[in-house]
Design an enzyme around this catalytic site. Sequence first.
Site, PDB file in Angstrom:
ATOM      1  N   ASP A  32       0.831  -1.204   0.000  1.00 15.81           N
ATOM      2  CA  ASP A  32       0.000   0.000   0.000  1.00 15.81           C
ATOM      3  C   ASP A  32       0.866   1.255   0.000  1.00 15.81           C
ATOM      4  O   ASP A  32       2.089   1.179   0.118  1.00 15.81           O
ATOM      5  CB  ASP A  32      -0.978  -0.001   1.179  1.00 15.81           C
ATOM      6  CG  ASP A  32      -0.279  -0.176   2.537  1.00 15.81           C
ATOM      7  OD1 ASP A  32       0.956  -0.281   2.568  1.00 15.81           O
ATOM      8  OD2 ASP A  32      -0.991  -0.206   3.550  1.00 15.81           O
ATOM      9  N   ASN A  54      -7.594   0.581  13.805  1.00 15.96           N
ATOM     10  CA  ASN A  54      -9.014   0.399  13.476  1.00 15.96           C
ATOM     11  C   ASN A  54      -9.264  -0.940  12.777  1.00 15.96           C
ATOM     12  O   ASN A  54     -10.347  -1.204  12.296  1.00 15.96           O
ATOM     13  CB  ASN A  54      -9.509   1.546  12.584  1.00 15.96           C
ATOM     14  CG  ASN A  54      -8.845   1.531  11.216  1.00 15.96           C
ATOM     15  OD1 ASN A  54      -7.874   0.811  10.990  1.00 15.96           O
ATOM     16  ND2 ASN A  54      -9.379   2.317  10.303  1.00 15.96           N
ATOM     17  N   HIS A  81      -7.566  -2.038  10.009  1.00 15.25           N
ATOM     18  CA  HIS A  81      -7.243  -2.118   8.572  1.00 15.25           C
ATOM     19  C   HIS A  81      -6.054  -3.054   8.335  1.00 15.25           C
ATOM     20  O   HIS A  81      -5.174  -3.194   9.168  1.00 15.25           O
ATOM     21  CB  HIS A  81      -7.012  -0.736   7.952  1.00 15.25           C
ATOM     22  CG  HIS A  81      -5.783  -0.015   8.375  1.00 15.25           C
ATOM     23  ND1 HIS A  81      -5.685   1.354   8.482  1.00 15.25           N
ATOM     24  CD2 HIS A  81      -4.541  -0.465   8.724  1.00 15.25           C
ATOM     25  CE1 HIS A  81      -4.477   1.705   8.851  1.00 15.25           C
ATOM     26  NE2 HIS A  81      -3.759   0.619   9.020  1.00 15.25           N
TER      27      HIS A  81
END
Length: 241
Positions: free
Chosen positions: A67, A135, A137
């Site tokens: 990413d 969170n 991810h």
Amino acid sequence: MNIVVKESYEEMSSACAEYIGEYIKANSGKVLCFAAGDTPLGILQNLIKMQEKGEINLASMYYAGLDEWVELGYEDKGSCKQFMEDNFYTPAKIPVENIRVFDGKANPDEETKAVLEFIKNKGGLGMAVLGIGMNGHIGFNEPGTSVDFAGGKILLSESSVTVGQKYFNKKYNLKYGVTLGIKTLVESEKVVLIANGEKKADIVANSLKEKENPAFPASYLTTHSDYHVFLDNAAYFKIKS
Ligand code: F6R
């Protein structure tokens, strides 16, 4: 799912690096994909030491990006590209042609196409080594991301932007990330999830106890037949209780 729990971050990093090292020895020419960030640093350092001792050849593998922050490139401190190049690809002497990561300054759709094509041309993802965000991810697959998402540009959650400031030396107004999608990650032959520290204990427990729950993207990995989780005690303690 196989869970390995170690006393400390150092022990977890060394156990996970051993595991990845064994994979590298037996699977020359496969594609690896590493998360950037705080969690994998110890693993990457251990892998470089193993290569220096002549135990493994890191240049025998291909490396795909996981990413990137859209708008950030190598020159921006905190970009995934800079983290991976400075902490791994350069010290490990990986030939540039063995690497295809996302360029956050280029068009995210074209970058995604190029990284996915690189993976496909090299025979598919062999092993994905993933961290997990506060969170939940994985990569930048934020909670709510579809399991059918192969990869692309994604709207970052407030949590990812806020927590992500720890990597940067200045304030950015980041809105988007670009990432391999859950679909691509679950198609990896092997998946490794790593987490350490008490602050990750709740999200790790939920992500491992839940099954295919979009609120916890890593829960899609729990049904993977070759899924390995490396934790330190602090990240594990909510699973025990
Ligand atoms: C980074 C990435 C992210 C991180 C996650 C945890 O390439 O894919 O999903 O793995 O945000 O980051 P750290 O390890 O810094 O806590």
